[in-house]
Motif scaffolding. Structure first.
Motif, PDB file in Angstrom:
ATOM      1  N   SER A 198     -29.405  -0.478  -6.966  1.00 34.06           N
ATOM      2  CA  SER A 198     -28.168   0.228  -6.612  1.00 34.06           C
ATOM      3  C   SER A 198     -27.539  -0.376  -5.367  1.00 34.06           C
ATOM      4  O   SER A 198     -26.318  -0.542  -5.294  1.00 34.06           O
ATOM      5  N   GLY A 199     -28.376  -0.726  -4.378  1.00 32.32           N
ATOM      6  CA  GLY A 199     -27.855  -1.329  -3.150  1.00 32.32           C
ATOM      7  C   GLY A 199     -27.135  -2.631  -3.417  1.00 32.32           C
ATOM      8  O   GLY A 199     -26.091  -2.919  -2.820  1.00 32.32           O
ATOM      9  N   VAL A 200     -27.688  -3.440  -4.332  1.00 29.62           N
ATOM     10  CA  VAL A 200     -27.047  -4.720  -4.668  1.00 29.62           C
ATOM     11  C   VAL A 200     -25.675  -4.483  -5.299  1.00 29.62           C
ATOM     12  O   VAL A 200     -24.684  -5.129  -4.930  1.00 29.62           O
ATOM     13  N   PHE A 201     -25.603  -3.539  -6.221  1.00 32.04           N
ATOM     14  CA  PHE A 201     -24.326  -3.288  -6.899  1.00 32.04           C
ATOM     15  C   PHE A 201     -23.324  -2.602  -5.979  1.00 32.04           C
ATOM     16  O   PHE A 201     -22.111  -2.814  -6.099  1.00 32.04           O
ATOM     17  N   ILE A 202     -23.811  -1.762  -5.063  1.00 31.50           N
ATOM     18  CA  ILE A 202     -22.901  -1.153  -4.085  1.00 31.50           C
ATOM     19  C   ILE A 202     -22.306  -2.227  -3.186  1.00 31.50           C
ATOM     20  O   ILE A 202     -21.100  -2.244  -2.917  1.00 31.50           O
ATOM     21  N   SER A 203     -23.148  -3.149  -2.723  1.00 25.59           N
ATOM     22  CA  SER A 203     -22.659  -4.257  -1.897  1.00 25.59           C
ATOM     23  C   SER A 203     -21.654  -5.102  -2.659  1.00 25.59           C
ATOM     24  O   SER A 203     -20.626  -5.523  -2.098  1.00 25.59           O
ATOM     25  N   ARG A 204     -21.931  -5.330  -3.929  1.00 26.48           N
ATOM     26  CA  ARG A 204     -20.997  -6.095  -4.762  1.00 26.48           C
ATOM     27  C   ARG A 204     -19.633  -5.410  -4.834  1.00 26.48           C
ATOM     28  O   ARG A 204     -18.584  -6.052  -4.672  1.00 26.48           O
ATOM     29  N   SER A 205     -19.633  -4.100  -5.066  1.00 36.73           N
ATOM     30  CA  SER A 205     -18.365  -3.366  -5.183  1.00 36.73           C
ATOM     31  C   SER A 205     -17.620  -3.313  -3.851  1.00 36.73           C
ATOM     32  O   SER A 205     -16.394  -3.394  -3.813  1.00 36.73           O
ATOM     33  N   LEU A 206     -18.367  -3.159  -2.751  1.00 34.42           N
ATOM     34  CA  LEU A 206     -17.724  -3.147  -1.434  1.00 34.42           C
ATOM     35  C   LEU A 206     -17.084  -4.494  -1.125  1.00 34.42           C
ATOM     36  O   LEU A 206     -15.991  -4.557  -0.550  1.00 34.42           O
ATOM     37  N   LEU A 207     -17.761  -5.585  -1.503  1.00 34.88           N
ATOM     38  CA  LEU A 207     -17.179  -6.919  -1.295  1.00 34.88           C
ATOM     39  C   LEU A 207     -15.912  -7.092  -2.119  1.00 34.88           C
ATOM     40  O   LEU A 207     -14.922  -7.664  -1.647  1.00 34.88           O
ATOM     41  N   HIS A 208     -15.924  -6.566  -3.347  1.00 39.37           N
ATOM     42  CA  HIS A 208     -14.708  -6.621  -4.170  1.00 39.37           C
ATOM     43  C   HIS A 208     -13.579  -5.833  -3.515  1.00 39.37           C
ATOM     44  O   HIS A 208     -12.409  -6.245  -3.573  1.00 39.37           O
ATOM     45  N   SER A 209     -13.918  -4.703  -2.889  1.00 36.37           N
ATOM     46  CA  SER A 209     -12.900  -3.900  -2.216  1.00 36.37           C
ATOM     47  C   SER A 209     -12.279  -4.658  -1.048  1.00 36.37           C
ATOM     48  O   SER A 209     -11.062  -4.612  -0.831  1.00 36.37           O
ATOM     49  N   LEU A 210     -13.120  -5.369  -0.290  1.00 39.60           N
ATOM     50  CA  LEU A 210     -12.612  -6.133   0.846  1.00 39.60           C
ATOM     51  C   LEU A 210     -11.728  -7.282   0.385  1.00 39.60           C
ATOM     52  O   LEU A 210     -10.750  -7.636   1.047  1.00 39.60           O
ATOM     53  N   ARG A 211     -12.076  -7.872  -0.753  1.00 35.64           N
ATOM     54  CA  ARG A 211     -11.282  -8.983  -1.261  1.00 35.64           C
ATOM     55  C   ARG A 211     -10.005  -8.523  -1.939  1.00 35.64           C
ATOM     56  O   ARG A 211      -9.068  -9.295  -2.104  1.00 35.64           O
ATOM     57  N   ASN A 212     -10.001  -7.250  -2.349  1.00 36.51           N
ATOM     58  CA  ASN A 212      -8.816  -6.696  -3.015  1.00 36.51           C
ATOM     59  C   ASN A 212      -8.228  -5.601  -2.127  1.00 36.51           C
ATOM     60  O   ASN A 212      -8.140  -4.436  -2.500  1.00 36.51           O
ATOM     61  N   ALA A 213      -7.822  -6.011  -0.931  1.00 35.36           N
ATOM     62  CA  ALA A 213      -7.352  -5.048   0.069  1.00 35.36           C
ATOM     63  C   ALA A 213      -6.079  -4.334  -0.358  1.00 35.36           C
ATOM     64  O   ALA A 213      -5.774  -3.242   0.142  1.00 35.36           O
ATOM     65  N   GLU A 214      -5.326  -4.928  -1.297  1.00 35.39           N
ATOM     66  CA  GLU A 214      -4.072  -4.294  -1.717  1.00 35.39           C
ATOM     67  C   GLU A 214      -4.309  -2.901  -2.299  1.00 35.39           C
ATOM     68  O   GLU A 214      -3.490  -1.999  -2.111  1.00 35.39           O
ATOM     69  N   VAL A 215      -5.433  -2.737  -3.022  1.00 37.84           N
ATOM     70  CA  VAL A 215      -5.733  -1.434  -3.613  1.00 37.84           C
ATOM     71  C   VAL A 215      -5.937  -0.390  -2.525  1.00 37.84           C
ATOM     72  O   VAL A 215      -5.410   0.726  -2.605  1.00 37.84           O
ATOM     73  N   LEU A 216      -6.693  -0.740  -1.493  1.00 40.82           N
ATOM     74  CA  LEU A 216      -6.928   0.192  -0.390  1.00 40.82           C
ATOM     75  C   LEU A 216      -5.635   0.494   0.358  1.00 40.82           C
ATOM     76  O   LEU A 216      -5.361   1.646   0.704  1.00 40.82           O
ATOM     77  N   ILE A 217      -4.826  -0.530   0.577  1.00 44.24           N
ATOM     78  CA  ILE A 217      -3.558  -0.344   1.292  1.00 44.24           C
ATOM     79  C   ILE A 217      -2.642   0.604   0.525  1.00 44.24           C
ATOM     80  O   ILE A 217      -2.032   1.516   1.095  1.00 44.24           O
ATOM     81  N   MET A 218      -2.549   0.412  -0.796  1.00 43.45           N
ATOM     82  CA  MET A 218      -1.699   1.287  -1.606  1.00 43.45           C
ATOM     83  C   MET A 218      -2.240   2.713  -1.634  1.00 43.45           C
ATOM     84  O   MET A 218      -1.465   3.676  -1.625  1.00 43.45           O
ATOM     85  N   ALA A 219      -3.567   2.865  -1.668  1.00 46.22           N
ATOM     86  CA  ALA A 219      -4.162   4.204  -1.672  1.00 46.22           C
ATOM     87  C   ALA A 219      -3.876   4.942  -0.377  1.00 46.22           C
ATOM     88  O   ALA A 219      -3.891   6.173  -0.341  1.00 46.22           O
ATOM     89  N   ILE A 220      -3.612   4.201   0.693  1.00 43.02           N
ATOM     90  CA  ILE A 220      -3.288   4.809   1.984  1.00 43.02           C
ATOM     91  C   ILE A 220      -1.787   5.006   2.138  1.00 43.02           C
ATOM     92  O   ILE A 220      -1.317   6.079   2.521  1.00 43.02           O
ATOM     93  N   MET A 221      -1.013   3.968   1.819  1.00 39.13           N
ATOM     94  CA  MET A 221       0.426   3.985   2.095  1.00 39.13           C
ATOM     95  C   MET A 221       1.189   4.976   1.222  1.00 39.13           C
ATOM     96  O   MET A 221       2.109   5.638   1.702  1.00 39.13           O
ATOM     97  N   LEU A 222       0.827   5.059  -0.065  1.00 42.02           N
ATOM     98  CA  LEU A 222       1.585   5.952  -0.951  1.00 42.02           C
ATOM     99  C   LEU A 222       1.482   7.414  -0.529  1.00 42.02           C
ATOM    100  O   LEU A 222       2.513   8.102  -0.418  1.00 42.02           O
ATOM    101  N   PRO A 223       0.282   7.967  -0.257  1.00 37.69           N
ATOM    102  CA  PRO A 223       0.227   9.348   0.239  1.00 37.69           C
ATOM    103  C   PRO A 223       0.947   9.530   1.573  1.00 37.69           C
ATOM    104  O   PRO A 223       1.581  10.572   1.805  1.00 37.69           O
ATOM    105  N   ILE A 224       0.878   8.530   2.465  1.00 37.59           N
ATOM    106  CA  ILE A 224       1.576   8.639   3.741  1.00 37.59           C
ATOM    107  C   ILE A 224       3.081   8.707   3.519  1.00 37.59           C
ATOM    108  O   ILE A 224       3.787   9.530   4.135  1.00 37.59           O
TER     109      ILE A 224
END
Length: 262
Positions: free
Chosen positions: A17-43
Protein backbone atom coordinates in the motif's frame (compact mmCIF):
# COMPACT_ATOMS: atom_id res chain seq x y z
CA UNK A 1 19.87 -19.98 -11.65
CA UNK A 2 16.48 -18.44 -12.36
CA UNK A 3 14.24 -18.30 -9.30
CA UNK A 4 10.70 -19.58 -9.65
CA UNK A 5 8.32 -16.60 -9.50
CA UNK A 6 5.86 -18.56 -7.40
CA UNK A 7 8.49 -18.90 -4.67
CA UNK A 8 9.03 -15.14 -4.33
CA UNK A 9 7.61 -13.97 -1.04
CA UNK A 10 4.82 -11.41 -1.35
CA UNK A 11 5.55 -8.11 0.45
CA UNK A 12 3.34 -7.18 3.38
CA UNK A 13 0.10 -5.35 2.60
CA UNK A 14 1.40 -2.26 4.41
CA UNK A 15 4.52 -2.16 2.24
CA UNK A 16 2.51 -2.69 -0.93
CA UNK A 17 0.00 0.00 0.00
CA UNK A 18 2.85 2.39 0.83
CA UNK A 19 4.39 1.86 -2.60
CA UNK A 20 1.12 2.57 -4.40
CA UNK A 21 0.36 5.58 -2.19
CA UNK A 22 3.78 7.01 -3.03
CA UNK A 23 3.12 6.34 -6.70
CA UNK A 24 -0.20 8.22 -6.59
CA UNK A 25 1.30 11.14 -4.65
CA UNK A 26 4.08 11.45 -7.24
CA UNK A 27 1.45 11.50 -9.99
CA UNK A 28 -0.34 14.27 -8.10
CA UNK A 29 2.83 16.35 -7.91
CA UNK A 30 3.46 15.87 -11.61
CA UNK A 31 -0.13 16.73 -12.46
CA UNK A 32 -0.39 19.92 -10.43
CA UNK A 33 -3.12 21.31 -12.69
CA UNK A 34 -5.67 18.97 -11.10
CA UNK A 35 -4.84 20.21 -7.60
CA UNK A 36 -4.84 23.84 -8.75
CA UNK A 37 -8.28 23.48 -10.35
CA UNK A 38 -9.64 21.70 -7.25
CA UNK A 39 -8.58 24.76 -5.24
CA UNK A 40 -9.29 27.62 -7.64
CA UNK A 41 -12.80 26.64 -8.75
CA UNK A 42 -14.31 26.54 -5.21
CA UNK A 43 -12.49 29.79 -4.36
CA UNK A 44 -13.93 31.48 -7.45
CA UNK A 45 -17.41 30.23 -6.57
CA UNK A 46 -17.03 31.45 -2.98
CA UNK A 47 -15.94 34.91 -4.14
CA UNK A 48 -18.77 35.07 -6.67
CA UNK A 49 -21.48 34.03 -4.22
CA UNK A 50 -20.08 36.26 -1.46
CA UNK A 51 -19.50 39.46 -3.43
CA UNK A 52 -21.90 39.14 -6.39
CA UNK A 53 -24.95 37.34 -4.97
CA UNK A 54 -24.37 37.72 -1.22
CA UNK A 55 -25.81 41.22 -0.92
CA UNK A 56 -29.06 40.15 -2.58
CA UNK A 57 -29.38 36.85 -0.71
CA UNK A 58 -28.40 38.21 2.71
CA UNK A 59 -28.44 42.04 2.85
CA UNK A 60 -26.99 41.95 6.37
CA UNK A 61 -23.61 40.95 4.97
CA UNK A 62 -23.22 37.65 6.87
CA UNK A 63 -23.84 35.41 3.87
CA UNK A 64 -20.19 34.30 3.87
CA UNK A 65 -20.78 32.52 7.19
CA UNK A 66 -23.66 30.62 5.60
CA UNK A 67 -22.04 29.67 2.29
CA UNK A 68 -18.53 28.59 3.37
CA UNK A 69 -19.56 25.10 4.67
CA UNK A 70 -21.17 24.40 1.30
CA UNK A 71 -18.09 25.65 -0.54
CA UNK A 72 -15.89 23.37 1.58
CA UNK A 73 -17.91 20.32 0.52
CA UNK A 74 -17.93 21.53 -3.07
CA UNK A 75 -14.14 21.70 -2.89
CA UNK A 76 -14.05 18.15 -1.55
CA UNK A 77 -16.32 16.97 -4.35
CA UNK A 78 -14.27 18.56 -7.11
CA UNK A 79 -11.08 17.09 -5.69
CA UNK A 80 -12.54 13.61 -5.23
CA UNK A 81 -13.91 13.42 -8.76
CA UNK A 82 -10.43 13.34 -10.30
CA UNK A 83 -9.80 9.86 -8.87
CA UNK A 84 -12.38 8.42 -11.27
CA UNK A 85 -10.21 9.48 -14.21
CA UNK A 86 -7.04 8.17 -12.55
CA UNK A 87 -8.56 4.76 -11.81
CA UNK A 88 -10.01 4.41 -15.30
CA UNK A 89 -6.64 5.32 -16.80
CA UNK A 90 -4.91 2.58 -14.81
CA UNK A 91 -7.58 0.04 -15.74
CA UNK A 92 -7.35 0.78 -19.47
CA UNK A 93 -3.65 1.38 -20.14
CA UNK A 94 -2.45 -2.13 -19.29
CA UNK A 95 -0.59 -1.28 -16.08
CA UNK A 96 -2.83 -3.59 -14.00
CA UNK A 97 -1.77 -6.54 -16.17
CA UNK A 98 1.84 -5.75 -15.36
CA UNK A 99 1.10 -5.50 -11.64
CA UNK A 100 -0.57 -8.92 -11.75
CA UNK A 101 2.67 -10.52 -12.90
CA UNK A 102 4.34 -9.33 -9.68
CA UNK A 103 4.06 -10.94 -6.22
CA UNK A 104 1.72 -8.20 -4.97
CA UNK A 105 -2.00 -7.67 -4.64
CA UNK A 106 -2.79 -5.32 -7.49
CA UNK A 107 -5.98 -4.03 -5.84
CA UNK A 108 -3.69 -1.91 -3.66
CA UNK A 109 -3.38 0.40 -6.66
CA UNK A 110 -6.94 1.56 -5.87
CA UNK A 111 -6.07 2.06 -2.20
CA UNK A 112 -3.07 4.13 -3.24
CA UNK A 113 -5.25 6.38 -5.38
CA UNK A 114 -7.78 6.80 -2.55
CA UNK A 115 -5.25 7.70 0.16
CA UNK A 116 -3.39 10.12 -2.11
CA UNK A 117 -6.68 11.73 -3.16
CA UNK A 118 -7.84 12.16 0.45
CA UNK A 119 -4.52 13.81 1.38
CA UNK A 120 -4.68 16.07 -1.67
CA UNK A 121 -8.27 17.07 -0.94
CA UNK A 122 -7.60 17.83 2.72
CA UNK A 123 -4.81 20.16 1.62
CA UNK A 124 -7.08 21.84 -0.92
CA UNK A 125 -9.85 22.19 1.68
CA UNK A 126 -7.44 23.79 4.16
CA UNK A 127 -6.37 26.34 1.54
CA UNK A 128 -9.98 27.16 0.64
CA UNK A 129 -10.78 27.55 4.33
CA UNK A 130 -7.86 29.95 4.73
CA UNK A 131 -9.16 32.10 1.85
CA UNK A 132 -12.62 32.03 3.46
CA UNK A 133 -11.15 33.55 6.63
CA UNK A 134 -9.61 36.32 4.53
CA UNK A 135 -12.97 37.21 2.92
CA UNK A 136 -14.79 37.45 6.25
CA UNK A 137 -15.73 33.95 7.43
CA UNK A 138 -15.89 34.04 11.23
CA UNK A 139 -16.54 30.61 12.82
CA UNK A 140 -17.62 30.43 16.45
CA UNK A 141 -16.75 26.79 17.11
CA UNK A 142 -15.31 25.40 20.31
CA UNK A 143 -12.23 23.15 20.19
CA UNK A 144 -14.39 20.03 20.35
CA UNK A 145 -16.63 21.34 17.57
CA UNK A 146 -13.55 22.02 15.42
CA UNK A 147 -12.43 18.40 15.80
CA UNK A 148 -15.97 17.26 15.00
CA UNK A 149 -16.16 19.41 11.86
CA UNK A 150 -12.77 18.20 10.62
CA UNK A 151 -13.83 14.61 11.29
CA UNK A 152 -17.07 14.98 9.33
CA UNK A 153 -15.26 16.68 6.43
CA UNK A 154 -12.63 13.93 6.35
CA UNK A 155 -15.30 11.22 6.42
CA UNK A 156 -17.17 12.94 3.59
CA UNK A 157 -14.00 13.19 1.49
CA UNK A 158 -13.16 9.53 2.12
CA UNK A 159 -16.71 8.44 1.28
CA UNK A 160 -16.96 10.26 -2.01
CA UNK A 161 -13.39 9.35 -2.96
CA UNK A 162 -14.29 5.67 -2.77
CA UNK A 163 -17.54 6.35 -4.64
CA UNK A 164 -15.66 8.05 -7.48
CA UNK A 165 -13.11 5.22 -7.45
CA UNK A 166 -15.97 2.78 -8.03
CA UNK A 167 -17.24 4.95 -10.88
CA UNK A 168 -13.75 4.87 -12.38
CA UNK A 169 -13.93 1.07 -12.36
CA UNK A 170 -17.35 1.01 -14.03
CA UNK A 171 -16.72 3.25 -17.02
CA UNK A 172 -14.63 2.34 -20.04
CA UNK A 173 -12.70 5.54 -20.70
CA UNK A 174 -11.23 8.50 -18.76
CA UNK A 175 -13.51 10.88 -20.67
CA UNK A 176 -16.59 8.97 -19.52
CA UNK A 177 -15.28 8.94 -15.94
CA UNK A 178 -14.94 12.71 -16.03
CA UNK A 179 -18.50 13.04 -17.32
CA UNK A 180 -20.05 10.87 -14.60
CA UNK A 181 -18.11 12.75 -11.94
CA UNK A 182 -19.41 16.04 -13.28
CA UNK A 183 -23.01 14.83 -12.91
CA UNK A 184 -22.54 13.99 -9.21
CA UNK A 185 -21.04 17.42 -8.56
CA UNK A 186 -24.50 18.93 -9.12
CA UNK A 187 -25.75 17.48 -5.82
CA UNK A 188 -24.47 20.41 -3.68
CA UNK A 189 -26.52 22.82 -5.81
CA UNK A 190 -29.66 20.84 -4.89
CA UNK A 191 -28.99 21.12 -1.17
CA UNK A 192 -28.75 23.79 1.53
CA UNK A 193 -25.21 24.71 0.41
CA UNK A 194 -26.10 28.11 -1.05
CA UNK A 195 -29.64 28.89 0.14
CA UNK A 196 -31.96 27.45 2.81
CA UNK A 197 -34.09 24.64 1.42
CA UNK A 198 -37.19 26.44 2.72
CA UNK A 199 -36.76 29.01 -0.07
CA UNK A 200 -37.07 26.33 -2.76
CA UNK A 201 -40.30 25.17 -4.43
CA UNK A 202 -42.16 22.64 -2.30
CA UNK A 203 -41.54 19.76 -4.70
CA UNK A 204 -37.80 20.50 -4.68
CA UNK A 205 -37.58 20.80 -0.90
CA UNK A 206 -38.29 17.07 -0.60
CA UNK A 207 -35.31 16.29 -2.82
CA UNK A 208 -33.00 18.81 -1.14
CA UNK A 209 -33.86 17.77 2.42
CA UNK A 210 -33.53 14.03 1.80
CA UNK A 211 -30.32 13.75 -0.20
CA UNK A 212 -26.93 12.98 1.43
CA UNK A 213 -25.29 16.39 0.99
CA UNK A 214 -27.75 18.51 2.99
CA UNK A 215 -27.31 16.85 6.41
CA UNK A 216 -23.52 16.87 5.99
CA UNK A 217 -23.54 20.60 5.20
CA UNK A 218 -25.94 21.36 8.05
CA UNK A 219 -23.75 19.37 10.46
CA UNK A 220 -20.59 21.22 9.44
CA UNK A 221 -22.40 24.57 9.52
CA UNK A 222 -23.78 23.91 13.02
CA UNK A 223 -20.40 22.79 14.35
CA UNK A 224 -18.46 25.72 12.88
CA UNK A 225 -20.99 28.41 13.76
CA UNK A 226 -21.98 27.11 17.19
CA UNK A 227 -25.60 26.44 16.18
CA UNK A 228 -27.85 23.62 17.43
CA UNK A 229 -26.94 20.47 15.54
CA UNK A 230 -30.32 18.70 15.98
CA UNK A 231 -30.37 15.29 14.27
CA UNK A 232 -28.35 16.38 11.23
CA UNK A 233 -25.20 14.69 12.49
CA UNK A 234 -26.85 11.28 12.68
CA UNK A 235 -28.22 11.57 9.16
CA UNK A 236 -24.82 12.80 7.94
CA UNK A 237 -22.93 9.93 9.56
CA UNK A 238 -25.53 7.42 8.44
CA UNK A 239 -25.40 8.54 4.80
CA UNK A 240 -21.60 8.61 4.77
CA UNK A 241 -21.18 5.18 6.37
CA UNK A 242 -23.79 3.65 4.05
CA UNK A 243 -22.27 5.12 0.89
CA UNK A 244 -18.73 4.30 2.05
CA UNK A 245 -19.56 0.66 2.79
CA UNK A 246 -21.41 0.26 -0.51
CA UNK A 247 -18.58 1.92 -2.44
CA UNK A 248 -15.92 -0.29 -0.81
CA UNK A 249 -17.84 -3.47 -1.62
CA UNK A 250 -18.66 -2.26 -5.12
CA UNK A 251 -15.07 -1.23 -5.85
CA UNK A 252 -13.62 -4.52 -4.63
CA UNK A 253 -16.11 -6.59 -6.64
CA UNK A 254 -15.60 -4.52 -9.77
CA UNK A 255 -11.82 -4.68 -9.54
CA UNK A 256 -11.75 -8.45 -9.07
CA UNK A 257 -14.25 -8.86 -11.88
CA UNK A 258 -12.27 -6.72 -14.32
CA UNK A 259 -8.70 -7.49 -13.34
CA UNK A 260 -9.12 -11.01 -11.96
CA UNK A 261 -8.65 -12.02 -8.33
CA UNK A 262 -5.08 -12.69 -7.22
Amino acid sequence: MIQNLSSIKEPSQMVTSGVFISRSLLHSLRNAEVLIMAIMLPIMLMLMFTYVFGGAISPGGDYVNYVVPGIILLCAGFGSSSIAVEVTTDMTNGIIDRFQTMPIRSIHVITGHVVASVARNLLATAIVFGIALLVGFRPAASLGAWFGAVGVITLFILTFTWLFAAIGLVVKSPAAASGYGFVLLFLPYLSSAFVPTSTMPVWLQGVANNQPITPVIETIRALLMGNPIHDHIWWALGWCVLILAASLIWSTWLFHRKAGRR
